[in-house]
Design an enzyme around this catalytic site. Structure first.
Site, PDB file in Angstrom:
ATOM      1  N   ARG A 161      46.472  54.529  40.533  1.00  0.00           N
ATOM      2  CA  ARG A 161      46.305  55.892  40.049  1.00  0.00           C
ATOM      3  C   ARG A 161      44.806  56.181  40.017  1.00  0.00           C
ATOM      4  NH1 ARG A 161      50.179  53.535  36.503  1.00  0.00           N
ATOM      5  NH2 ARG A 161      52.219  54.568  36.599  1.00  0.00           N
ATOM      6  N   LYS A 184      49.681  53.143  32.595  1.00  0.00           N
ATOM      7  CA  LYS A 184      50.163  54.040  31.546  1.00  0.00           C
ATOM      8  C   LYS A 184      50.710  53.237  30.373  1.00  0.00           C
ATOM      9  CE  LYS A 184      51.348  58.120  34.292  1.00  0.00           C
ATOM     10  NZ  LYS A 184      52.434  59.049  34.689  1.00  0.00           N
ATOM     11  N   HIS A 252      46.546  61.687  44.303  1.00  0.00           N
ATOM     12  CA  HIS A 252      47.843  61.080  43.969  1.00  0.00           C
ATOM     13  C   HIS A 252      48.718  60.922  45.213  1.00  0.00           C
ATOM     14  CE1 HIS A 252      50.286  59.514  40.780  1.00  0.00           C
ATOM     15  NE2 HIS A 252      51.324  60.228  41.152  1.00  0.00           N
ATOM     16  N   ARG A 255      48.387  57.528  46.699  1.00  0.00           N
ATOM     17  CA  ARG A 255      49.220  56.532  46.012  1.00  0.00           C
ATOM     18  C   ARG A 255      50.660  56.620  46.514  1.00  0.00           C
ATOM     19  NH1 ARG A 255      50.474  53.683  41.049  1.00  0.00           N
ATOM     20  NH2 ARG A 255      52.201  54.665  39.918  1.00  0.00           N
ATOM     21  N   HIS A 278      55.692  51.281  37.837  1.00  0.00           N
ATOM     22  CA  HIS A 278      56.728  52.183  37.339  1.00  0.00           C
ATOM     23  C   HIS A 278      57.565  51.464  36.280  1.00  0.00           C
ATOM     24  CE1 HIS A 278      56.699  54.822  41.211  1.00  0.00           C
ATOM     25  NE2 HIS A 278      55.780  55.196  40.347  1.00  0.00           N
ATOM     26  N   TYR A 287      60.999  57.337  46.544  1.00  0.00           N
ATOM     27  CA  TYR A 287      60.383  57.073  47.839  1.00  0.00           C
ATOM     28  C   TYR A 287      61.424  56.819  48.923  1.00  0.00           C
ATOM     29  CZ  TYR A 287      56.143  56.817  45.145  1.00  0.00           C
ATOM     30  OH  TYR A 287      55.110  57.128  44.303  1.00  0.00           O
TER      31      TYR A 287
END
Length: 306
Positions: A161, A184, A252, A255, A278, A287
């Site tokens: 990120r 995150k 982004h 990524r 994730h 994806y």
């Protein structure tokens, strides 16, 4: 919080603290939760015509929740944002009901609006490479050109990120073959660092004119302070215009491109989930839809028609 009773202020502060401590929620997430709850409580204050305390909240019914949702949509809140708010409200009510001993079934059974997840828009492989090569041409100084290329190489080559790339310090250099990243919510993951990324960062470090200490930011702005995400976004805007790429060619998107191109090359979905950091596999599964859509597009454009 002037419209909230002291007890409600304490309750809200207690719930936010619990989210931070128990769920390891990031600061931005806590701020979003607080904004969502204050919006809801502010509406209920006007709706009931009295200071929002705990007692009025225990009596919120389905019609009250519908009125809140209608109000939000009327002022232009998207279905996605409203669904996030409803999720935060339910979490707060679940916590408050357990603490205060009331039945929150009505609020917890409120249906959030449905929305369609936006699929990632990755760049084509040649476009991603061209972006990294061309971004260097936008800078007037060699060290800035090397810096921008290094940041983009980390985004595309390692799937970082933008905040993670800009969060690196000189303690991380020279970059190892495997980099420890805190994403995150402070979630830790190990990311392999490809040779081009290590080389790009090494070249930048040799050219960067400022003194450095282990705790100082790796990527610096023109005056020596920490490089901002906006600076990278801006140089990518200039580069994509030069290359004729769409507005979706953002940091982004690099990524997303990392994940999509790995998947297209036969990468394992679980492994890609770990590399991206994730929390759930369902996020990574977006994806597969992107890759399928790309294959269908190729089919439509190239398959011989009868």
């Amino acid at each position: 919080m002037s419209l909230l009773s002291p007890a409600m202020q304490d309750a809200l502060a207690g719930w936010l603290s619990a989210q931070k401590a128990l769920n390891n929620a990031a600061d931005n997430t806590i701020t979003a939760y607080q904004t969502d709850l204050l919006g809801f409580l502010s509406f209920m204050t006007r709706h009931f015509g009295e200071e929002t305390g705990i007692a009025p909240l225990t009596g919120v019914g389905l019609s009250d929740m519908r009125a809140f949702m209608a109000h939000e949509r009327e002022r232009g809140v998207s279905a996605r944002s409203l669904a996030r708010s409803i999720s935060a409200i339910k979490s707060f009510y679940r916590w408050l009901a357990e603490r205060e001993g009331f039945d929150a079934t009505t609020v917890l059974s409120t249906r959030a609006p449905k929305f369609t997840n936006k699929l990632p828009r990755p760049l084509a492989i040649d476009a991603a490479k061209a972006m990294i090569e061309t971004v260097e041409l936008q800078a007037r100084e060699d060290w800035i050109a090397a810096r921008d290329a290094a940041v983009l190489t980390l985004l595309y080559g390692c799937g970082l990120r933008i905040s993670e790339a800009l969060g690196l310090t000189f303690a991380d250099v020279p970059l190892p073959e495997v980099l420890r990243i805190f994403g995150k919510g402070g979630k830790e993951r190990l990311v392999p660092v490809i040779a081009p990324a290590r080389n790009a960062v090494g070249r930048y470090c040799k050219l960067m004119p400022f003194a450095n200490e282990p705790e100082t930011p790796l990527f610096r702005g023109v005056r020596g302070g920490a490089l901002s995400a906006r600076s990278i976004q801006k140089v990518m805007e200039q580069t994509r215009m030069q290359l004729g790429l769409p507005a979706t060619a953002t940091p982004h998107a690099l990524r997303h491109s990392f994940a999509t191109h790995l998947l297209g090359a036969g990468g394992d979905l679980r492994a890609i989930q770990e590399l991206l950091g994730h929390a759930t596999l369902s996020t990574t599964q977006a994806y597969t839809a992107v890759d399928t859509a790309r294959l269908l597009e190729v089919y439509e454009n190239s398959h011989p028609k009868a």
